[in-house]
Design a protein around this motif. Structure first.
Motif, PDB file in Angstrom:
ATOM      1  N   GLU A 265       0.826  -1.199   0.000  1.00  0.00           N
ATOM      2  CA  GLU A 265       0.000   0.000   0.000  1.00  0.00           C
ATOM      3  C   GLU A 265       0.863   1.253   0.000  1.00  0.00           C
ATOM      4  OE1 GLU A 265      -3.888  -0.637   2.346  1.00  0.00           O
ATOM      5  OE2 GLU A 265      -2.424  -1.925   3.289  1.00  0.00           O
TER       6      GLU A 265
ATOM      7  N   LEU B 190      -4.363 -10.398   3.701  1.00  0.00           N
ATOM      8  CA  LEU B 190      -5.238  -9.222   3.722  1.00  0.00           C
ATOM      9  C   LEU B 190      -5.305  -8.590   2.335  1.00  0.00           C
ATOM     10  CD1 LEU B 190      -5.156  -6.297   6.289  1.00  0.00           C
ATOM     11  CD2 LEU B 190      -5.030  -5.853   3.867  1.00  0.00           C
TER      12      LEU B 190
ATOM     13  N   THR C 223      -8.542  -8.121  -0.665  1.00  0.00           N
ATOM     14  CA  THR C 223      -9.103  -6.862  -1.158  1.00  0.00           C
ATOM     15  C   THR C 223      -9.314  -6.876  -2.671  1.00  0.00           C
ATOM     16  OG1 THR C 223      -6.974  -5.823  -1.608  1.00  0.00           O
ATOM     17  CG2 THR C 223      -7.853  -5.572   0.618  1.00  0.00           C
TER      18      THR C 223
ATOM     19  N   PRO D  26     -11.020  -7.152  -5.919  1.00  0.00           N
ATOM     20  CA  PRO D  26     -12.420  -7.312  -6.313  1.00  0.00           C
ATOM     21  C   PRO D  26     -12.589  -8.572  -7.149  1.00  0.00           C
ATOM     22  CG  PRO D  26     -11.645  -5.092  -6.783  1.00  0.00           C
ATOM     23  CD  PRO D  26     -10.441  -5.903  -6.417  1.00  0.00           C
TER      24      PRO D  26
ATOM     25  N   LEU E  92     -13.784 -10.253  -9.958  1.00  0.00           N
ATOM     26  CA  LEU E  92     -14.317 -10.060 -11.305  1.00  0.00           C
ATOM     27  C   LEU E  92     -14.916 -11.333 -11.876  1.00  0.00           C
ATOM     28  CD1 LEU E  92     -12.096  -7.754 -13.503  1.00  0.00           C
ATOM     29  CD2 LEU E  92     -14.562  -7.743 -13.269  1.00  0.00           C
TER      30      LEU E  92
ATOM     31  N   PRO F 161     -13.793  -7.313   4.732  1.00  0.00           N
ATOM     32  CA  PRO F 161     -12.597  -6.483   4.676  1.00  0.00           C
ATOM     33  C   PRO F 161     -11.978  -6.313   6.055  1.00  0.00           C
ATOM     34  CG  PRO F 161     -14.567  -5.222   4.091  1.00  0.00           C
ATOM     35  CD  PRO F 161     -15.006  -6.609   4.348  1.00  0.00           C
TER      36      PRO F 161
ATOM     37  N   GLU G  92      -6.028   0.723   9.394  1.00  0.00           N
ATOM     38  CA  GLU G  92      -5.297   1.361   8.312  1.00  0.00           C
ATOM     39  C   GLU G  92      -3.803   1.234   8.579  1.00  0.00           C
ATOM     40  OE1 GLU G  92      -6.611   5.355   7.700  1.00  0.00           O
ATOM     41  OE2 GLU G  92      -8.713   4.768   7.552  1.00  0.00           O
TER      42      GLU G  92
ATOM     43  N   SER H 133      -7.359  10.550   8.469  1.00  0.00           N
ATOM     44  CA  SER H 133      -6.706   9.969   7.297  1.00  0.00           C
ATOM     45  C   SER H 133      -7.676  10.018   6.120  1.00  0.00           C
ATOM     46  CB  SER H 133      -6.332   8.521   7.585  1.00  0.00           C
ATOM     47  OG  SER H 133      -7.510   7.745   7.675  1.00  0.00           O
TER      48      SER H 133
ATOM     49  N   GLY I 232      -8.994   7.665   4.316  1.00  0.00           N
ATOM     50  CA  GLY I 232     -10.073   6.693   4.442  1.00  0.00           C
ATOM     51  C   GLY I 232     -11.127   7.165   5.440  1.00  0.00           C
ATOM     52  N   MET I 233     -10.654   7.713   6.572  1.00  0.00           N
ATOM     53  CA  MET I 233     -11.574   8.197   7.609  1.00  0.00           C
ATOM     54  C   MET I 233     -12.378   9.394   7.094  1.00  0.00           C
ATOM     55  SD  MET I 233     -11.715   6.412  10.307  1.00  0.00           S
ATOM     56  CE  MET I 233     -10.931   4.894  10.736  1.00  0.00           C
TER      57      MET I 233
ATOM     58  N   ARG J 160     -15.144   8.262   5.044  1.00  0.00           N
ATOM     59  CA  ARG J 160     -16.233   7.764   5.892  1.00  0.00           C
ATOM     60  C   ARG J 160     -17.102   8.919   6.370  1.00  0.00           C
ATOM     61  NH1 ARG J 160     -15.211   2.383   7.849  1.00  0.00           N
ATOM     62  NH2 ARG J 160     -13.181   1.711   7.094  1.00  0.00           N
TER      63      ARG J 160
ATOM     64  N   ASP K 272      -6.106   3.573  -0.631  1.00  0.00           N
ATOM     65  CA  ASP K 272      -5.355   2.333  -0.702  1.00  0.00           C
ATOM     66  C   ASP K 272      -6.279   1.135  -0.850  1.00  0.00           C
ATOM     67  OD1 ASP K 272      -2.640   2.431  -0.727  1.00  0.00           O
ATOM     68  OD2 ASP K 272      -2.523   3.061   1.352  1.00  0.00           O
ATOM     69  N   VAL K 273      -5.757   0.057  -1.437  1.00  0.00           N
ATOM     70  CA  VAL K 273      -6.634  -1.086  -1.728  1.00  0.00           C
ATOM     71  C   VAL K 273      -7.377  -1.614  -0.511  1.00  0.00           C
ATOM     72  CG1 VAL K 273      -5.678  -1.917  -3.895  1.00  0.00           C
ATOM     73  CG2 VAL K 273      -4.593  -2.590  -1.755  1.00  0.00           C
ATOM     74  N   SER K 274      -6.707  -1.700   0.646  1.00  0.00           N
ATOM     75  CA  SER K 274      -7.420  -2.284   1.788  1.00  0.00           C
ATOM     76  C   SER K 274      -8.514  -1.336   2.274  1.00  0.00           C
ATOM     77  CB  SER K 274      -6.458  -2.667   2.915  1.00  0.00           C
ATOM     78  OG  SER K 274      -5.939  -1.544   3.560  1.00  0.00           O
ATOM     79  N   ILE K 275      -8.259  -0.040   2.188  1.00  0.00           N
ATOM     80  CA  ILE K 275      -9.266   0.947   2.597  1.00  0.00           C
ATOM     81  C   ILE K 275     -10.396   0.970   1.566  1.00  0.00           C
ATOM     82  CG2 ILE K 275      -9.620   3.334   3.327  1.00  0.00           C
ATOM     83  CD1 ILE K 275      -7.450   1.816   4.854  1.00  0.00           C
TER      84      ILE K 275
ATOM     85  N   ALA L   5     -11.539  -1.500  -0.152  1.00  0.00           N
ATOM     86  CA  ALA L   5     -12.442  -2.619   0.108  1.00  0.00           C
ATOM     87  C   ALA L   5     -13.363  -2.297   1.287  1.00  0.00           C
ATOM     88  CB  ALA L   5     -11.634  -3.885   0.379  1.00  0.00           C
ATOM     89  N   GLN L   6     -12.812  -1.636   2.305  1.00  0.00           N
ATOM     90  CA  GLN L   6     -13.631  -1.277   3.467  1.00  0.00           C
ATOM     91  C   GLN L   6     -14.742  -0.305   3.071  1.00  0.00           C
ATOM     92  OE1 GLN L   6     -10.937   0.453   6.321  1.00  0.00           O
ATOM     93  NE2 GLN L   6      -9.704  -1.397   6.509  1.00  0.00           N
TER      94      GLN L   6
ATOM     95  N   ALA M 141     -17.493  -1.967   0.976  1.00  0.00           N
ATOM     96  CA  ALA M 141     -18.358  -2.802   1.814  1.00  0.00           C
ATOM     97  C   ALA M 141     -19.301  -1.922   2.631  1.00  0.00           C
ATOM     98  CB  ALA M 141     -17.502  -3.674   2.733  1.00  0.00           C
TER      99      ALA M 141
ATOM    100  N   GLY N 296     -13.738  -3.967 -11.406  1.00  0.00           N
ATOM    101  CA  GLY N 296     -13.761  -4.840 -10.234  1.00  0.00           C
ATOM    102  C   GLY N 296     -14.693  -4.301  -9.164  1.00  0.00           C
TER     103      GLY N 296
ATOM    104  N   GLU O 280     -18.301  -6.090  -7.810  1.00  0.00           N
ATOM    105  CA  GLU O 280     -18.559  -6.405  -6.410  1.00  0.00           C
ATOM    106  C   GLU O 280     -19.796  -5.715  -5.870  1.00  0.00           C
ATOM    107  OE1 GLU O 280     -15.955  -7.108  -3.454  1.00  0.00           O
ATOM    108  OE2 GLU O 280     -15.723  -8.786  -4.829  1.00  0.00           O
TER     109      GLU O 280
END
Ligand SMILES: Nc1ncnc2c1ncn2[C@@H]1O[C@H](COP(=O)(O)OP(=O)(O)OP(=O)(O)O)[C@@H](O)[C@H]1O
Ligand SMILES: Nc1ncnc2c1ncn2[C@@H]1O[C@H](COP(=O)(O)OP(=O)(O)O)[C@@H](O)[C@H]1O
Ligand code: SF4
Ligand code: SF4
Ligand SMILES: [Mg+2]
Ligand SMILES: [Mg+2]
Lengths: 349, 324
Positions: A64, A270, A274, A276, A278, A287, A291, B155, B157-158, B161, B185-188, B190-191, B194, B215, B219
């Motif tokens: 990331e 993790l 993440t 997606p 397809l 998820p 962070e 941040s 991501g926050m 939100r 970022d990818v992990s954020i 996805a959050q 969702a 993608g 989803e």
């Protein structure tokens, strides 16, 4: 456990990084520090990273934002000076290449391609001159007809036309500009290209063109790539080996098949979660919360422990050491202690 | 009657060198509680379509023809004040950069409380309670204690939100989300996806989800519209469009996307790139890049026609395939 393990494997590596580090001093000025009684602040952008790349192969770094990928790239091409560790190119420690001549001889064997093809091309130069520049710098130019002939060849090699040399960068689309950067990078006949997110600014249809071109060039002239991306699917498509980074450290190194079918590091798991879906298998994803923490004061021990479902007390205090296997590496206490559950995520197909 | 109806939308930019046609005859509907994905490459017209719906087209851009109706009532020709009332109350907006939706000078608590009070009859205390509840719902830990924080203290991501909480606070019928996760970022990412999905299910809010990332659409969306050069190339149920695309552009696009587990040496390559607005070809605008192009494509512009389970604008799928 020795980092030498990779180094001594039969086929010699073209590039080897050993315990490479880059620390940045991000403190306020000394005066401010004294007034506000602040400690010195060090950001460990890259902290003890080791990996190697075999000739003709593609090694990809993923992770990331802020995990240190671009810093590794800049260290490799000499845009940053390492705080510690070694970079060996074809057996020579790059930092040791003392004489200017020795340095230049090494330096022209690699080139770098950046994410933003516009920022990296001089807008006031014609494409012909942009592409010819590395040849001039390294004294490979020859006569001006030879130079023009070579530039035309390069333009055609990357799917443009010889006539495009007369144009300026702004006359091209994003994908065409990235082709120009590739032609420029190839002009000094390098063996090794460092590509930092070369397609991240491009649309998918154009990304496909550039990825195909890069693969064709690798096949035709045997290029070796360090290919950086945050897009796991892109990395799966291009890489022979993948290194996953988190907060300046390497978590796991594996082939794409191993990494996606049998990810071992919890952070790799993790990341894979993440992606997606397809294929639209309808699998449910949960998820992971949290962070990436502030890199200036990273968590103690394994810096992933606040987000890791497998963290225990040891993880909070002790930095996991790399555990090498025949084809890869993982740095995780749970992996070492054999308490890693079977991976939940299996790559489709 | 659908929640949102967009009919023959046309957006133009008058320039010195003539009028640019950025959105050309776009029609689609969004049902209550439905997630409509809008995908396409940059410049396809996704954001302009979204901006037309929320009334944030920037001049000189203007809606030159067509209608936009929300719950049966036209919203494309409302006076500014009326539009502002609807935006926020009935339509929420989320953009790529959360800072465009947040005022840096006010605490996030203040911004949410004010917005709730503008659009509802809540008292200050009620609005505050609802703010805490919303922030908790969007996943801000210890929300009560964060009310006094400023946007820059969060941040990326926050912040996104918080923007989602802001978009939801008047219980709108529709949220227009333009690349809401692209900067994350990818992990954020996805959050946030969702979260959006869950909230809209819970609140029965419809979403128009604009993104260049197939993608994310796969989803999240129920249906998807694929845009190309200011028009809809194909629209249909997401599964059909992703797995069995009918328009040659969608087919190329799906093949161009690298997929984990798909071991292929080369990706499908669509030659060239999307035309600029000044330079859109006659007939089908995809014709210079289309592997299936034939005579008719150079002269006549295809309209959307049902083909199997999706609807595609392509002469290959027209009832009478030959002619001119
Ligand atoms: N010149 C610098 N001075 C101080 N800190 C820096 C410098 N360059 C990078 N950093 C910091 O080092 C860390 C790693 O940065 P780097 O650019 O390598 O990340 P990256 O993995 O390439 O991220 P991205 O995906 O956003 O490109 C970050 O925390 C960054 O803020
Ligand atoms: N202010 C403007 N003036 C002229 N053309 C514009 C303006 N805003 C957008 N456009 C053009 O309209 C087209 C669609 O833009 P946009 O909706 O932002 O695309 P997307 O969101 O799909 O990337 C593009 O060709 C863009 O260049
Ligand atoms: S070392 Fe511990 S905290 Fe770090 S990834 Fe492994 S199990 Fe998790
Ligand atoms: S109408 Fe013709 S050019 Fe356009 S997508 Fe269909 S076949 Fe291709
Ligand atoms: Mg970077
Ligand atoms: Mg846009």
């Amino acid at each position: 456990m020795s980092d030498r393990l990779i180094a001594t494997s039969p086929e010699p590596a073209l590039l080897e990084l050993e315990n490479l580090s880059k620390y940045f001093d991000v403190s306020k000025s000394l005066l401010n520090r004294t007034i506000e009684r602040l400690p010195k602040q060090i950001l460990k952008a890259v902290d003890g990273v080791s990996f190697s790349i075999k000739p003709g192969q593609t090694f990809s770094l993923v992770g990331e934002s802020g995990c240190g990928k671009s810093t590794v790239a800049k260290l490799v091409v000499g845009l940053h000076k390492p705080t510690g560790g070694q970079i060996r190119f074809d057996g020579t420690n790059v930092a040791d290449a003392k004489s200017i001549a020795q340095n230049a001889a090494l330096r022209r064997r690699w080139q770098m391609i950046f994410q933003d093809p516009y920022a990296s091309l001089n807008p006031r130069w014609r494409v012909h001159d942009i592409i010819a520049e590395p040849m001039r710098v390294f004294g490979l130019a020859g006569s001006s007809t030879e130079l023009s002939k070579r530039v035309s060849e390069l333009l055609e090699q990357v799917g443009l036309s010889a006539m495009d040399g007369e144009k300026y960068p702004h006359e091209f689309s994003g994908g065409q500009r990235q082709r120009v950067s590739i032609a420029r990078a190839l002009s000094s006949n390098p063996e090794f290209l460092v590509c930092d997110e070369p397609t991240s600014a491009l649309d998918v249809s154009v990304q496909a063109q550039i990825l195909n071109l890069m693969k064709d060039l690798q096949r035709d002239i045997g290029l070796t790539y360090l290919f950086i991306s945050h897009n796991l699917a892109v990395v799966y498509h291009v890489a022979d080996m993948i290194g996953v980074m988190y907060l300046g450290r390497m978590c796991e190194i594996a082939t794409p098949q191993d990494l996606f079918r049998n990810p071992r590091h919890p952070y790799t798991r993790l990341l894979i979660d993440t992606i997606p879906d397809l294929e639209m298998t309808g699998k449910a994803r949960e998820p992971v919360a949290g962070e990436v923490p502030n890199p200036i004061n990273p968590p103690s021990g394994c810096s992933f422990h606040p987000r890791c479902p497998l963290a225990n007390d040891r993880c909070k205090s002790e930095i996991p050491k790399p555990i090498h296997s025949a084809t890869g590496m993982v740095a995780c206490h749970a992996a070492e202690e054999g308490r890693l559950p079977a991976p939940q995520t299996v790559a489709p197909a | 009657m659908a929640l949102l109806e967009v009919e023959n939308l046309r957006v133009e930019f008058p320039t010195r060198r003539g009028t640019l046609l950025a959105i050309d005859d776009v029609s689609f509907q969004i049902e209550e509680g439905e997630v409509l994905g809008v995908v396409g490459e940059s410049g396809a017209g996704k954001s302009l379509t979204g901006a037309s719906i929320i009334g944030l087209l920037e001049p000189p851009g203007r809606i030159a023809a067509g209608q936009i109706r929300l719950e049966g009532e036209r919203i494309d020709n409302l006076p500014y004040d009326e539009l502002r009332r609807i935006r926020g109350k009935k339509i929420g907006a989320i953009f790529q950069d959360p800072l465009t939706s947040l005022n840096p000078l006010y605490t996030i608590g203040r911004q949410l409380v004010e917005t709730i009070r503008v659009h509802t009859d809540d008292t200050e205390a009620q609005a505050r309670d609802r703010t805490v509840q919303l922030l908790t719902e969007v996943g801000i830990p210890a929300a009560e204690r964060r009310l006094g924080s400023y946007p820059h203290e969060f941040s990326g991501g926050m912040r996104q939100r918080v923007v989602i909480a802001l978009a939801l606070c008047a219980n709108p019928k529709l949220i227009v989300a333009d690349e809401p996760t692209t900067a994350l970022d990818v992990s954020i990412q996805a959050q946030i996806i969702a979260l959006l999905k869950k909230l809209c299910r819970d609140h029965k809010t419809a979403i128009m989800l604009i993104t260049h990332d197939m993608g994310v659409i796969a989803e999240t969306a129920d249906r998807v519209a694929v845009m190309y050069a200011g028009r809809i190339a194909e629209i249909g149920p997401v599964k059909q469009v992703v797995k069995h695309p009918k328009h040659p552009y969608t087919i190329g696009l799906m093949g161009a996307i690298p997929i984990v587990g798909r071991d292929i040496e080369r990706l499908t390559q669509i030659e060239g790139s999307m035309p600029r607005l000044t330079n859109i070809p006659d007939g089908c605008s995809f014709n210079p890049r289309c592997p299936k192009v034939f005579d008719r494509c150079y002269v006549e512009r295809p309209d959307l026609v049902p083909t199997g389970e999706t609807t595609a604008a392509c002469w290959l799928h027209a009832k009478e395939k030959t002619g001119v």
